[in-house]
Design an enzyme around this catalytic site. Structure first.
Site, PDB file in Angstrom:
ATOM      1  N   ARG A 160       0.952  -1.146   0.236  1.00  0.00           N
ATOM      2  CA  ARG A 160      -0.063   0.201  -0.139  1.00  0.00           C
ATOM      3  C   ARG A 160       0.877   1.160   0.155  1.00  0.00           C
ATOM      4  O   ARG A 160       0.837   1.936   0.711  1.00  0.00           O
ATOM      5  CB  ARG A 160      -0.931  -0.068   1.439  1.00  0.00           C
ATOM      6  CG  ARG A 160      -2.155  -1.158   0.806  1.00  0.00           C
ATOM      7  CD  ARG A 160      -3.126  -0.431   0.649  1.00  0.00           C
ATOM      8  NE  ARG A 160      -4.091  -1.669   0.221  1.00  0.00           N
ATOM      9  CZ  ARG A 160      -5.616  -1.050   0.892  1.00  0.00           C
ATOM     10  NH1 ARG A 160      -5.510  -0.142   1.918  1.00  0.00           N
ATOM     11  NH2 ARG A 160      -6.103  -1.995   0.438  1.00  0.00           N
ATOM     12  N   TYR A 176     -14.234 -13.221   0.509  1.00  0.00           N
ATOM     13  CA  TYR A 176     -15.576 -11.605   0.156  1.00  0.00           C
ATOM     14  C   TYR A 176     -16.452 -11.639  -0.638  1.00  0.00           C
ATOM     15  O   TYR A 176     -17.532 -11.001  -0.402  1.00  0.00           O
ATOM     16  CB  TYR A 176     -13.923 -10.925  -0.818  1.00  0.00           C
ATOM     17  CG  TYR A 176     -13.005  -9.448   0.279  1.00  0.00           C
ATOM     18  CD1 TYR A 176     -13.547  -8.795   0.337  1.00  0.00           C
ATOM     19  CD2 TYR A 176     -11.441  -9.473   0.108  1.00  0.00           C
ATOM     20  CE1 TYR A 176     -13.114  -7.636   1.169  1.00  0.00           C
ATOM     21  CE2 TYR A 176     -10.949  -9.102   0.480  1.00  0.00           C
ATOM     22  CZ  TYR A 176     -11.511  -8.118   1.618  1.00  0.00           C
ATOM     23  OH  TYR A 176     -10.869  -7.084   1.714  1.00  0.00           O
ATOM     24  N   ARG A 204      -3.890   6.691   0.524  1.00  0.00           N
ATOM     25  CA  ARG A 204      -4.575   7.651   1.436  1.00  0.00           C
ATOM     26  C   ARG A 204      -3.342   8.560   2.112  1.00  0.00           C
ATOM     27  O   ARG A 204      -4.262  10.232   2.057  1.00  0.00           O
ATOM     28  CB  ARG A 204      -5.923   7.825   1.938  1.00  0.00           C
ATOM     29  CG  ARG A 204      -6.445   7.200   1.366  1.00  0.00           C
ATOM     30  CD  ARG A 204      -7.807   6.955   1.507  1.00  0.00           C
ATOM     31  NE  ARG A 204      -7.229   5.359   2.343  1.00  0.00           N
ATOM     32  CZ  ARG A 204      -8.237   4.619   3.014  1.00  0.00           C
ATOM     33  NH1 ARG A 204      -9.581   4.653   2.742  1.00  0.00           N
ATOM     34  NH2 ARG A 204      -7.847   3.894   2.895  1.00  0.00           N
ATOM     35  N   ARG A 234      -7.545  12.009  -5.784  1.00  0.00           N
ATOM     36  CA  ARG A 234      -8.896  10.962  -5.808  1.00  0.00           C
ATOM     37  C   ARG A 234      -9.966  12.134  -5.053  1.00  0.00           C
ATOM     38  O   ARG A 234     -11.170  11.321  -5.760  1.00  0.00           O
ATOM     39  CB  ARG A 234      -8.546  10.307  -4.323  1.00  0.00           C
ATOM     40  CG  ARG A 234      -9.117   9.490  -2.765  1.00  0.00           C
ATOM     41  CD  ARG A 234      -9.637   8.013  -4.046  1.00  0.00           C
ATOM     42  NE  ARG A 234     -10.229   7.518  -3.052  1.00  0.00           N
ATOM     43  CZ  ARG A 234     -11.497   7.353  -2.896  1.00  0.00           C
ATOM     44  NH1 ARG A 234     -12.485   8.697  -3.726  1.00  0.00           N
ATOM     45  NH2 ARG A 234     -11.958   6.876  -2.181  1.00  0.00           N
ATOM     46  N   ASP A 281      -6.659  -3.344  -7.237  1.00  0.00           N
ATOM     47  CA  ASP A 281      -7.096  -3.114  -6.811  1.00  0.00           C
ATOM     48  C   ASP A 281      -7.412  -5.118  -7.094  1.00  0.00           C
ATOM     49  O   ASP A 281      -7.146  -5.639  -7.434  1.00  0.00           O
ATOM     50  CB  ASP A 281      -8.257  -3.235  -5.614  1.00  0.00           C
ATOM     51  CG  ASP A 281      -8.166  -3.448  -4.106  1.00  0.00           C
ATOM     52  OD1 ASP A 281      -7.835  -2.788  -3.932  1.00  0.00           O
ATOM     53  OD2 ASP A 281      -8.984  -4.558  -3.943  1.00  0.00           O
TER      54      ASP A 281
END
Ligand code: CP3
Length: 352
Positions: free
Chosen positions: A28, A153, A32, A41, A76
């Site tokens: 990562r 998921y 952010r 973003r 992702d």
């Protein structure tokens, strides 16, 4: 296949070759915590950013300002579910949400296997763009989610703490479970092969949540499918990184499933875990990502400890034990890169 002129540190470490100092990158590392990421973003939602090759390329390159030894494709693990027919949303602050979860045989039957060149052309296009920008200097890592983590998921419909639906399906309906894992492992193998053909220099299989299983269930319900992926990639000539969290009890089984590099989270002592894994593999890890929020002296002690546990043995790739947290100050990332390079260049003085 890798076409880099001189073998970079990261690839040498993956091959357990001796080198000048330990290479470092961060899971990562694009995200952010970086103001440059947030600027883009603000204009696009996350999934759109993954689907626009120019943006994916730009964001992939952003963390290189920290001096890391590898770039990782901005994408992702859930993206490949879209061409399979899964409806996916990323709700703000809540993480991924799957609108049509997989719970029955008919749901598995409906999942489509579409070649990446058709279903995810923008991912392969992003790889081409990134490679051009990197011009052979920095290796590029591709990745995919492992079948278990993707299945969790799909079955839960999103993130989970206890994996109740996933484990109950696995235990009560092994027929449905195995059909789902077959399809997912085929899709992942095809995607990683396509990424390698498009030019990535290494791939990482993220089995982030597999640590919720006991070793017997891992061996029966997961290992054969991860093994199929690694053996399908064994002749591609690129390093294969096998990562999970909470995996202390699973590490030997994960090693047997495959991977030339085993990713470790911070809950294990890197030196002990490497001894248990044996000399046949390289290791990646394993700084607690929370240390990046601690004061510089505390952070430095954490970095020194990981390096001391690796003890300068060829085959260590420094990383965090799981992804960088959004609250991380970017300066701290830069500090870790500098310390890893400087301290490992003379790490014979470090204590074990
Ligand atoms: O490492 C990198 O910099 C490459 C890009 C990357 C992302 N996700 C970008 C991302 C990679 C390798 C992933 C893998 C991923 N995605 C995993 C495996 C690794 C891990 O963290 O265990 C998992 C489980 C996912 C699924 C996922 N994606 C979740 C649970 C979330 C929401 C949680 C969160 O952090 O918001 C995402 C979103 C996501 N993936 C973001 C990024 C940069 C944040 C999106 C945003 O801007 O809001």
């Amino acid at each position: 296949m890798s076409q880099l002129p001189e073998k970079p540190r990261f690839l040498k470490a993956c091959a357990r070759e001796p080198l000048d100092c330990t290479p470092v990158w961060f899971m990562r590392q694009a995200g952010r915590y970086m103001p440059e990421y947030m600027k883009i973003r603000e204009k696009h939602n996350f999934l759109k950013m993954c689907c626009l090759p120019d943006i994916a390329c730009e964001v992939t390159l952003q963390p290189l300002v920290h001096g890391v030894d590898a770039a990782i494709l901005f994408s992702d693990i859930l993206l490949p579910l879209l061409p399979m027919g899964i409806k996916l949303e990323f709700a703000k602050g809540e993480g991924p949400h799957i609108l049509n979860p997989v719970r029955e045989q008919a749901d598995v039957d409906r999942l489509q296997l579409v070649p990446s060149a058709e279903g995810l052309p923008f991912v392969l296009e992003a790889i081409h763009l990134i490679r051009k920008e990197l011009s052979g200097k920095t290796p590029l890592i591709g990745f995919a989610g492992a079948p278990f983590t993707l299945a969790s998921y799909l079955i839960e419909g999103g993130a989970s703490k206890s994996y109740i639906r996933t484990k109950c399906l696995m235990l009560e309906r092994p027929d449905i479970w195995k059909a789902l894992m077959e399809k997912l492992s085929d899709a992942v193998l095809e995607l990683l092969s396509a990424q390698i053909r498009a030019g990535v220099d290494a791939v990482q299989l993220f089995d982030s949540w597999v640590g919720c299983l006991n070793p017997s269930d891992y061996a029966e319900f997961v290992e054969p499918y991860s093994r199929k992926i690694f053996s399908g990639l064994a002749n591609e000539g690129v390093p294969l990184i096998h990562f999970g969290t909470g995996t202390a009890a699973l590490l030997p089984l994960m090693r047997d499933a495959g991977g030339t590099v085993i990713g470790l989270d911070w809950r294990v002592n890197l030196g002990e875990a490497w001894r248990a894994l044996g000399d046949g593999v390289a290791v990646q890890g394993n700084l607690d990502p929370v240390f990046l929020l601690a004061s510089p002296p505390a952070l430095k002690r954490g970095v020194e400890r990981v390096l001391a546990q690796a003890a300068g043995r060829p085959g260590h790739v420094f990383n965090v034990g799981h992804g960088i947290l959004p609250e991380t100050p970017p300066d701290q990332v830069k500090r870790v890169v500098e310390w890893v390079h400087a301290l490992s260049a003379k790490n014979s003085v470090l204590e074990r």
